[in-house]
Motif scaffolding. Structure first.
Motif, short mmCIF file in Angstrom:
data_model
loop_
_atom_site.label_atom_id
_atom_site.label_comp_id
_atom_site.label_asym_id
_atom_site.label_seq_id
_atom_site.Cartn_x
_atom_site.Cartn_y
_atom_site.Cartn_z
N PHE A 102 0.82 -1.21 0.00
CA PHE A 102 0.00 0.00 0.00
C PHE A 102 0.86 1.26 0.00
CE2 PHE A 102 0.89 -0.51 4.48
CZ PHE A 102 0.94 0.79 4.97
N GLU A 103 2.12 1.13 0.40
CA GLU A 103 3.02 2.28 0.40
C GLU A 103 3.52 2.62 -0.99
OE1 GLU A 103 3.58 4.18 2.82
OE2 GLU A 103 3.44 3.10 4.73
N GLU A 104 3.68 1.59 -1.86
CA GLU A 104 4.29 1.79 -3.18
C GLU A 104 3.30 1.78 -4.34
OE1 GLU A 104 5.39 -0.73 -1.14
OE2 GLU A 104 7.14 0.30 -0.30
N LEU A 105 2.13 1.20 -4.16
CA LEU A 105 1.21 1.00 -5.28
C LEU A 105 0.77 2.33 -5.88
CD1 LEU A 105 -0.42 -1.05 -6.94
CD2 LEU A 105 -2.26 -0.80 -5.27
N ALA A 107 -0.94 4.11 -9.91
CA ALA A 107 -1.81 3.79 -11.04
C ALA A 107 -1.06 3.01 -12.12
CB ALA A 107 -2.39 5.08 -11.62
N ASP A 108 0.19 3.37 -12.39
CA ASP A 108 0.94 2.68 -13.44
C ASP A 108 1.15 1.21 -13.10
OD1 ASP A 108 1.08 4.97 -14.96
OD2 ASP A 108 3.09 5.53 -14.26
N GLY A 109 1.52 0.96 -11.86
CA GLY A 109 1.73 -0.42 -11.44
C GLY A 109 0.46 -1.24 -11.49
N LEU A 110 -0.63 -0.64 -11.05
CA LEU A 110 -1.91 -1.34 -11.07
C LEU A 110 -2.37 -1.60 -12.50
CD1 LEU A 110 -4.28 -2.49 -9.50
CD2 LEU A 110 -5.27 -0.20 -9.42
N GLU A 155 2.06 -7.79 -2.69
CA GLU A 155 1.64 -8.04 -4.07
C GLU A 155 0.19 -7.63 -4.28
OE1 GLU A 155 3.08 -11.43 -6.16
OE2 GLU A 155 4.29 -12.09 -4.48
N LEU A 156 -0.14 -6.43 -3.84
CA LEU A 156 -1.53 -5.98 -3.90
C LEU A 156 -2.10 -5.99 -5.30
CD1 LEU A 156 -1.76 -2.99 -1.38
CD2 LEU A 156 -3.13 -5.07 -1.36
#
Length: 246
Positions: A102-105, A107-110, A155-156
């Motif tokens: 939750f600290e790194e997520l 829009a691009d990653g998702l 691994e959200l």
């Protein structure tokens, strides 16, 4: 073409689950069309293609990046034009970036996880269902990773999109059943495809009552069974085939 056609996505590594699925389906007499990422993975794809042809079947591959929203349609058109419509679809391509907490997520990653893991698999599946003739015993098999069984911290984006595979598997299975198409998902559990260090292996071993970690062939055997016409009574299932892993 005499014989059935199988389309398998994500056979980038000859040590991977995708390549093992290609081998097992080829041994059962299916012609194999698989995908890999463009670039250095194409050398591996060339070797896999030649290996598959020793099973006396035809084999081809497409370098393709499912980050492109048009890629699933382009792939279908290529396979249908050059060969024919497949009877078997295996959604194996996956995108995974570890440590997206939750600290790194962002829009691009998702979006990257969504595009490959969920959007491409769903678009390929609905194209398959639309084109598949009723009574042809079509098979859609998607790979998942047991997100519904336990948490996977870090691994959200991966769990959210792979969890979507389980959800659409059940609903799509109900929608396409009148055409005789089965839709299932397979969770192979922790599988040694070359990423496991000895430290990771020894850490995982106590969680396997069978006394070993999973191998790509374990998943491939199950996929090959689900792809058979004899497996036509199994649909809408998420099968956790992971050697009792806990």
């Amino acid at each position: 073409m005499k014989g059935d056609i199988a389309l398998i996505t994500g056979a980038d590594s000859r040590r991977g689950i995708g390549a093992a699925i290609c081998r097992f389906l080829a041994r059962e007499g299916n012609h194999i069309w698989f995908t890999c990422l463009p670039g250095k993975e194409e050398k591996e794809a060339e070797r896999l293609m030649e290996e598959l042809r020793t099973s006396d079947v035809q084999a081809r591959y497409s370098p393709i990046d499912f980050l492109d929203a048009e890629a699933p349609i382009q792939l279908w058109e290529e396979v249908a034009t050059e060969w024919d419509l497949p009877r078997i679809l295996v959604n194996n391509a996956a995108h995974s970036e570890r440590e997206l907490t939750f600290e790194e997520l962002d829009a691009d990653g998702l979006d990257a996880h969504y595009a490959v893991n969920l959007r491409a698999s769903l678009l390929l599946s609905v194209q398959f269902a639309r084109r598949c003739m009723s009574g042809s015993d079509g098979r859609i098999i998607s790979m998942t990773s047991g997100q519904s069984l336990s948490a996977m911290p870090g691994e959200l984006a991966y769990v959210a999109t792979k969890g979507g595979i389980e959800a659409f598997t059940r609903t799509l299975a109900a929608e396409v059943a009148p055409k005789g198409i089965t839709v299932n998902a397979v969770n192979p559990g922790p599988t040694d495809t070359g990423w496991m260090t000895e430290e990771i292996r020894w850490e995982l071993l106590p969680h396997f009552p069978m006394g070993r970690v999973g191998f790509p062939e374990d998943a491939a055997r199950l996929v090959a069974f689900l792809a058979r016409k004899e497996a036509g009574w199994i649909t809408g299932q998420v099968i956790h085939s992971e050697g009792g892993f806990h």
